[in-house]
Design a protein around this motif. Sequence first.
Motif, PDB file in Angstrom:
ATOM      1  N   PRO A 161      -8.680  11.577  79.338  1.00 32.67           N
ATOM      2  CA  PRO A 161      -9.703  12.461  78.703  1.00 32.67           C
ATOM      3  C   PRO A 161      -8.832  13.660  78.076  1.00 32.67           C
ATOM      4  O   PRO A 161      -9.343  14.757  77.698  1.00 32.67           O
ATOM      5  N   ASN A 200      -8.973  14.281  74.495  1.00 34.10           N
ATOM      6  CA  ASN A 200     -10.241  14.823  73.985  1.00 34.10           C
ATOM      7  C   ASN A 200     -10.389  16.194  73.367  1.00 34.10           C
ATOM      8  O   ASN A 200     -11.025  16.269  72.456  1.00 34.10           O
ATOM      9  N   ASP A 201      -9.662  17.058  74.089  1.00 35.44           N
ATOM     10  CA  ASP A 201      -9.662  18.270  73.979  1.00 35.44           C
ATOM     11  C   ASP A 201      -8.528  18.841  73.042  1.00 35.44           C
ATOM     12  O   ASP A 201      -8.533  19.947  72.496  1.00 35.44           O
ATOM     13  N   GLY A 207      -9.233  20.471  84.018  1.00 35.42           N
ATOM     14  CA  GLY A 207     -10.673  21.324  84.083  1.00 35.42           C
ATOM     15  C   GLY A 207     -10.525  21.703  85.770  1.00 35.42           C
ATOM     16  O   GLY A 207      -9.635  22.108  86.107  1.00 35.42           O
ATOM     17  N   GLY A 235     -14.151  17.813  81.945  1.00 32.72           N
ATOM     18  CA  GLY A 235     -15.389  17.642  82.754  1.00 32.72           C
ATOM     19  C   GLY A 235     -15.249  17.659  84.188  1.00 32.72           C
ATOM     20  O   GLY A 235     -16.209  17.794  85.167  1.00 32.72           O
ATOM     21  N   HIS A 252     -13.706  16.893  88.344  1.00 29.98           N
ATOM     22  CA  HIS A 252     -13.616  15.905  89.137  1.00 29.98           C
ATOM     23  C   HIS A 252     -14.450  16.117  90.617  1.00 29.98           C
ATOM     24  O   HIS A 252     -13.873  17.170  91.109  1.00 29.98           O
ATOM     25  N   GLN A 253     -15.260  15.606  90.783  1.00 27.80           N
ATOM     26  CA  GLN A 253     -16.146  15.912  92.010  1.00 27.80           C
ATOM     27  C   GLN A 253     -15.581  15.498  93.309  1.00 27.80           C
ATOM     28  O   GLN A 253     -14.981  14.310  93.526  1.00 27.80           O
TER      29      GLN A 253
END
Length: 326
Positions: A16, A19-20, A307, A323, A325-326
């Motif tokens: 991803p 994506n940005d 992120g 987004g 990563h948890q």
Amino acid sequence: MFAVVLVGGFGTRLRPLTNDIPKPLLPLGQRTILECLMSQLSRGGVTDAVLALGFKPEPFLAAFPDARCAGVRLHYAIESSPLDTAGAIGFAARSVGLHEKTETFVVANGDIVTDLSIAALIAQHRANLRLGALATIHLTPVDDPSQYGVVQFDSLLPTGGKVSGFVEKPAPGTVSSRHVNAGTYVFESAVLRRLPGDAPLSVERVTFPALATAGELFAYPTDDYWLDAGRPDTYVRGNVDLINGVRSERDVAIHATARIDATAEVSNSVVGAGASIAAGAQVVDSVIFPNATIGARARVRSSAVLGTVAADAEVRDALVGAGGHQ
Ligand code: GDD
Ligand code: MG
């Protein structure tokens, strides 16, 4: 001298992250892949570069508001739909009038990280002109050629010779050469007769095989440091190699504005401007983007983080986008 730089691909293998951010604008050390490429082109005598853009042109315009990068003047050719590599070269070169001149110009894939001397490639191309060359391509040896354009050439000359065959991404085991197209070329403007630039066309599948058949394509093999940063593992490796002395140039690993807790452990990694790494976190062989955050006690290895990685999370061989990563 002009260069056409191909930067219009989708960068699908680096999602991803892409994506940005378009692939050439991803960090490489404390700069971007494109800035590193531009300073290399500049050292080789390139004064003007046409960015062959398609997908997401806006971030490029925003990144270089004065239309200059590493001392090179930038021109933009924006495709309304993807023209593939040969279509993009033809369209971009025509946009600055190269088809109306007799001129030599450089073409570069926008995701290549190499210590190649552009000046040496151009000098070899000029020597090839008397043998009928219209184009000279940089080659590099690799272990698994099947993911690249595989090139057969007359290897009797130490500086390379005529290309006799060019096969893009052949099935494994079907080719004998270990030398692949390394993504930097020198073209005579006469090649543009084969590149109308008004419809999709592949330089690797159509133009190079045709030039090879005509005896007009020459090889310049070197064993300089080289990688294509377009895959997750090579993207991370390209960054790490730039800080640990493997290359002919070197960048600082940790930006002066990054905040790293005294109890965090960071090794063999690039940490960008404004990034923060909390207490007890461990970051190894990774790329932490500008302004990214690594939570307390998180473990990050062989990864790129754009992120946030949450506290106590474990990330390995991964790309972490906006987004998180948890
Ligand atoms: N403007 C524009 N338009 N650019 C494009 C388009 C397009 O339609 N499609 C691809 N590009 C750009 C990409 O952004 C990239 O900079 C370059 O063209 C090559 O595309 P990749 O998608 O990165 O190709 P690859 O890595 O699979 O293969 C290429 O590079 C290898 C070396 O790394 C080929 O040139 C192979 O022959 C070569 O071995
Ligand atoms: Mg590539």
